[in-house]
Write a protein that holds these residues in place. Structure first.
Motif, short mmCIF file in Angstrom:
data_model
loop_
_atom_site.label_atom_id
_atom_site.label_comp_id
_atom_site.label_asym_id
_atom_site.label_seq_id
_atom_site.Cartn_x
_atom_site.Cartn_y
_atom_site.Cartn_z
N ASP A 151 0.82 -1.22 0.00
CA ASP A 151 0.00 0.00 0.00
C ASP A 151 0.85 1.26 0.00
OD1 ASP A 151 -2.31 -1.55 0.10
OD2 ASP A 151 -2.38 -1.52 2.28
N GLY A 152 2.14 1.13 0.25
CA GLY A 152 3.04 2.28 0.28
C GLY A 152 3.92 2.23 1.50
N GLU A 153 4.93 3.07 1.51
CA GLU A 153 5.87 3.06 2.63
C GLU A 153 5.16 3.48 3.91
OE1 GLU A 153 8.05 7.38 2.07
OE2 GLU A 153 8.94 5.61 1.13
N ALA A 154 5.69 2.98 5.03
CA ALA A 154 5.07 3.26 6.33
C ALA A 154 6.10 3.04 7.42
CB ALA A 154 3.86 2.36 6.55
N HIS A 155 5.88 3.66 8.56
CA HIS A 155 6.77 3.39 9.70
C HIS A 155 6.18 2.27 10.53
CE1 HIS A 155 4.33 5.62 12.67
NE2 HIS A 155 4.13 6.49 11.72
N GLY A 156 7.02 1.71 11.39
CA GLY A 156 6.65 0.52 12.16
C GLY A 156 5.38 0.68 12.97
N GLY A 157 5.19 1.84 13.59
CA GLY A 157 3.99 2.06 14.39
C GLY A 157 2.72 2.00 13.57
N THR A 158 2.77 2.56 12.37
CA THR A 158 1.61 2.50 11.48
C THR A 158 1.33 1.07 11.06
OG1 THR A 158 1.99 4.73 10.64
CG2 THR A 158 0.71 3.27 9.24
N LEU A 159 2.38 0.32 10.73
CA LEU A 159 2.20 -1.07 10.34
C LEU A 159 1.63 -1.89 11.49
CD1 LEU A 159 5.53 -1.47 8.37
CD2 LEU A 159 3.22 -1.49 7.39
N TRP A 160 2.11 -1.65 12.70
CA TRP A 160 1.60 -2.36 13.87
C TRP A 160 0.11 -2.07 14.06
CZ3 TRP A 160 0.92 -0.43 19.22
CH2 TRP A 160 0.65 -1.46 20.12
N SER A 161 -0.29 -0.81 13.94
CA SER A 161 -1.70 -0.44 14.08
C SER A 161 -2.56 -1.12 13.02
CB SER A 161 -1.87 1.08 13.98
OG SER A 161 -1.24 1.71 15.05
N LYS A 162 -2.07 -1.15 11.79
CA LYS A 162 -2.83 -1.79 10.71
C LYS A 162 -2.98 -3.29 10.97
CE LYS A 162 -1.92 1.44 6.97
NZ LYS A 162 -1.37 1.62 5.62
N LEU A 163 -1.90 -3.93 11.45
CA LEU A 163 -1.98 -5.35 11.77
C LEU A 163 -3.01 -5.62 12.85
CD1 LEU A 163 1.78 -6.37 11.82
CD2 LEU A 163 0.04 -7.25 10.27
N LYS A 164 -3.01 -4.79 13.89
CA LYS A 164 -3.94 -4.98 14.99
C LYS A 164 -5.38 -4.85 14.54
CE LYS A 164 -3.20 -3.44 19.00
NZ LYS A 164 -2.91 -3.84 20.34
#
Length: 118
Positions: free
Chosen positions: A18-31
């Motif tokens: 979906d595009g570049e992201a930082h770890g916190g954003t990826l963690w939120s999306k996973l949750k």
């Protein structure tokens, strides 16, 4: 007995499509994407991102344009796309195997040899 983090790299690579992201954003999306039973902690996300970067599947750079502390932003690489295809093959094979298991298990429940609530 659950090994939910086994597929964490696959999900992170998929989200990075979906595009570049930082770890916190990826963690939120996973949750928000995965069942609560996964209980993925942010440390596992960052460890997995570091592993993905070490093998060349993601790249990262520090973003300092925004206010606040610098954030490491991750992007999928060509090698990451190739790995994602390998994950797809692996997951399809596992899905087929799990469907066989569930079908056989359900046969035993229907026959009375097993009770589903045991």
């Amino acid at each position: 007995m659950q090994k939910q983090n086994r597929h964490l790299p696959a999900f992170l690579l998929l989200l990075l499509l979906d595009g570049e992201a930082h770890g916190g954003t990826l963690w939120s999306k996973l949750k928000s994407l995965l069942p609560d039973q996964w209980n993925i902690d942010s440390g596992a996300v960052y460890r997995t991102l570091r592993d993905l970067e070490e093998r060349g599947s993601v790249s990262s750079q520090w973003m300092t344009e925004e206010s606040g502390p610098a954030k490491r932003v991750y992007a999928i690489t060509q090698k990451g796309l190739e790995e994602l295809y390998e994950w797809r093959k692996d997951i399809l094979l596992r899905k087929q195997s799990l469907e066989i298991f569930l079908s056989r298990f359900d046969e035993h429940v229907r026959s009375g040899r097993l009770h589903e609530d045991a």
